[in-house]
Scaffold this motif. Sequence first.
Motif, PDB file in Angstrom:
ATOM      1  N   ILE A 135     -25.094   4.526  26.740  1.00  0.00           N
ATOM      2  CA  ILE A 135     -26.173   3.658  26.263  1.00  0.00           C
ATOM      3  C   ILE A 135     -26.172   2.356  27.075  1.00  0.00           C
ATOM      4  O   ILE A 135     -25.105   1.852  27.451  1.00  0.00           O
ATOM      5  N   GLU A 136     -27.365   1.827  27.347  1.00  0.00           N
ATOM      6  CA  GLU A 136     -27.493   0.604  28.127  1.00  0.00           C
ATOM      7  C   GLU A 136     -26.614  -0.514  27.542  1.00  0.00           C
ATOM      8  O   GLU A 136     -26.714  -0.823  26.360  1.00  0.00           O
ATOM      9  N   VAL A 152     -28.960   2.367  18.597  1.00  0.00           N
ATOM     10  CA  VAL A 152     -29.087   1.422  19.719  1.00  0.00           C
ATOM     11  C   VAL A 152     -29.635   2.143  20.958  1.00  0.00           C
ATOM     12  O   VAL A 152     -29.172   3.244  21.296  1.00  0.00           O
ATOM     13  N   GLY A 153     -30.587   1.489  21.632  1.00  0.00           N
ATOM     14  CA  GLY A 153     -31.027   1.948  22.957  1.00  0.00           C
ATOM     15  C   GLY A 153     -31.678   3.325  22.980  1.00  0.00           C
ATOM     16  O   GLY A 153     -32.283   3.762  22.015  1.00  0.00           O
ATOM     17  N   ARG A 154     -31.581   3.969  24.145  1.00  0.00           N
ATOM     18  CA  ARG A 154     -32.100   5.309  24.374  1.00  0.00           C
ATOM     19  C   ARG A 154     -33.618   5.415  24.182  1.00  0.00           C
ATOM     20  O   ARG A 154     -34.125   6.501  23.871  1.00  0.00           O
ATOM     21  N   GLU A 155     -34.321   4.300  24.355  1.00  0.00           N
ATOM     22  CA  GLU A 155     -35.776   4.331  24.165  1.00  0.00           C
ATOM     23  C   GLU A 155     -36.440   5.300  25.137  1.00  0.00           C
ATOM     24  O   GLU A 155     -37.345   6.052  24.769  1.00  0.00           O
ATOM     25  N   LYS A 160     -28.296  -3.502  25.695  1.00  0.00           N
ATOM     26  CA  LYS A 160     -28.769  -3.153  24.347  1.00  0.00           C
ATOM     27  C   LYS A 160     -27.621  -3.252  23.351  1.00  0.00           C
ATOM     28  O   LYS A 160     -27.778  -3.739  22.231  1.00  0.00           O
ATOM     29  N   GLY A 174     -20.547   1.579  27.809  1.00  0.00           N
ATOM     30  CA  GLY A 174     -21.671   1.946  26.944  1.00  0.00           C
ATOM     31  C   GLY A 174     -21.477   3.285  26.262  1.00  0.00           C
ATOM     32  O   GLY A 174     -22.425   3.871  25.740  1.00  0.00           O
TER      33      GLY A 174
END
Length: 371
Positions: free
Chosen positions: A220-221, A16-19, A224, A254
Amino acid sequence: MAQLYAGPPVTGLNFVGREKEIKYITELLKLGQNIVLIAPRRYGKTSLVLEVLSRMKNPEIYSAYIDVFSIPTLEILPVQITREVLKNHLLDSIFASTKNSALAMLKNLNLKAAIEDFEYILGFSETQKNSWELLEKSIDFIDQFPAKHQKRMICAFDEFGDISKLDGDKIIKLFRSKIQMHKNASYIFSGSYESVMSSLFIEKNAPFFRFARVINLGNIEKEKFIQFFQAQLKNYQIECQNEYLTEILNFTKGHPYYSQLALQEIVIFNALNKRNPDFGELLEQLLVVEKNYIEKSWEEISVSKENVRLIMSVVQMRNKVYSDLKNSGINVSRAIKSLTQNGTISKTERGYELTDPLLSYWIETNVMKNI
Ligand SMILES: Nc1ncnc2c1ncn2[C@@H]1O[C@H](COP(=O)(O)OP(=O)(O)O)[C@@H](O)[C@H]1O
Ligand SMILES: [Mg+2]
C-alpha cells in the motif's frame, strides 16, 4: 475509541489506499470481466475483495462472498454458496436455521418464494443428501438468482486455491463448465499461493486459462499509510513526527499487515510507557508479537538448503544474487522460481526481496549473525 486492526480484514474507514486497484477492478467487473487476485498471505486480499463488494453494492448489483479457506468439506460448499446468494434477499439466516427441514423452510414465505423458483434448495433437508448435485445447482444459483430478479451478480471466492483440498480436479472442472456459461455473474478469485493460482489460471493448460484478468497485489502507498497513522494516533492523543512514521513505513514498505501492527504497537507502548517507542524498541516489539509466525515461516523455508542459501543472498545482496551464488553449486534460477512461486520472494526494481519485511529483518539479525 477507534479500533485498530492487525489481523482481521479491514473495510470502510479502516481501509487504506488501493484506490487505483479498486477503480480498475470495479470497472472490469462492471464489464463482466472475471478477476484473479494474487498476493502472499496478509497482503490485504480479503480486505480488498470485501471493500470492492461493498463499494459496488447498489440496488442493481447482488454480491456473494465465499471463503474457501474456511470450508472444511465438500458438503459445506453448496450450503455456503446458497446462503451467500440468499443473503441478497436477507434470507441467509432463515435458510441456515431451517435448512434441515423442508417443512420449516417452506414456512417462511419469502424463503418459500425463492424455493419455488429454485427447488434444489429443498435438497439440503434430505437425510441422504446428494452433495454433488447440490453443488452443481448452487453454482448455477449464483447466476440464475440475480437473473430472475434482473440484477447482476459479483461473486468472490476467497482463497480459491484451497478448493483443491476438497475434491480437486473434479470440482474445478465443474466450476469451469458452469461459470463460463454464466451471463449475469462476474467473479473474483483470490489466492495466496502463486504456484497454485498459476496452475489454475495462468499456465497454458490451466483449467481457467484466459478466463480471468490476473492482478498481482502489491504493498500500500506509504503516504496513504502515514496520513492514516496520523489520523489514528490523534484519536489516542499520541503525537508522532512524520520522519518517525516514514522510517516505520520504509521498514514495512507499506506491507498492510505489518504497518497496521506497528501502529497498534505504538499505541500499546504509549499506554504502558507514556511515550513513543524508539524505532529499535518498536522492531523488537514486532518480533516478540510475530515470533511464532516468523519461526514457522523459517521452518518451512529451511526444508530446502538451496532455498535457504538463496534467501540469505537475497537478504544480503538483493540485486546481485546471480553473481553472489555463481560458484556455489546451487541452481539459482530453480531456487528463485520456487521461492517466487510460493510467495516468499518477489522481484522489485532493486532486485529480489523477501515479501515479508519482518522475516527479512529477523533473518538478518538472527540467522546471519550465527554464520
Ligand atoms: N487496505 C488496507 N488498509 C489498511 N490495512 C490493511 C489493508 N489491507 C490489509 N490490511 C491489514 O492487513 C491485515 C491482513 O489483511 P487481509 O485482508 O486479511 O489479508 P489477506 O487476505 O491477503 O491475508 C489486516 O488485518 C489489516 O491489518
Ligand atoms: Mg484472506
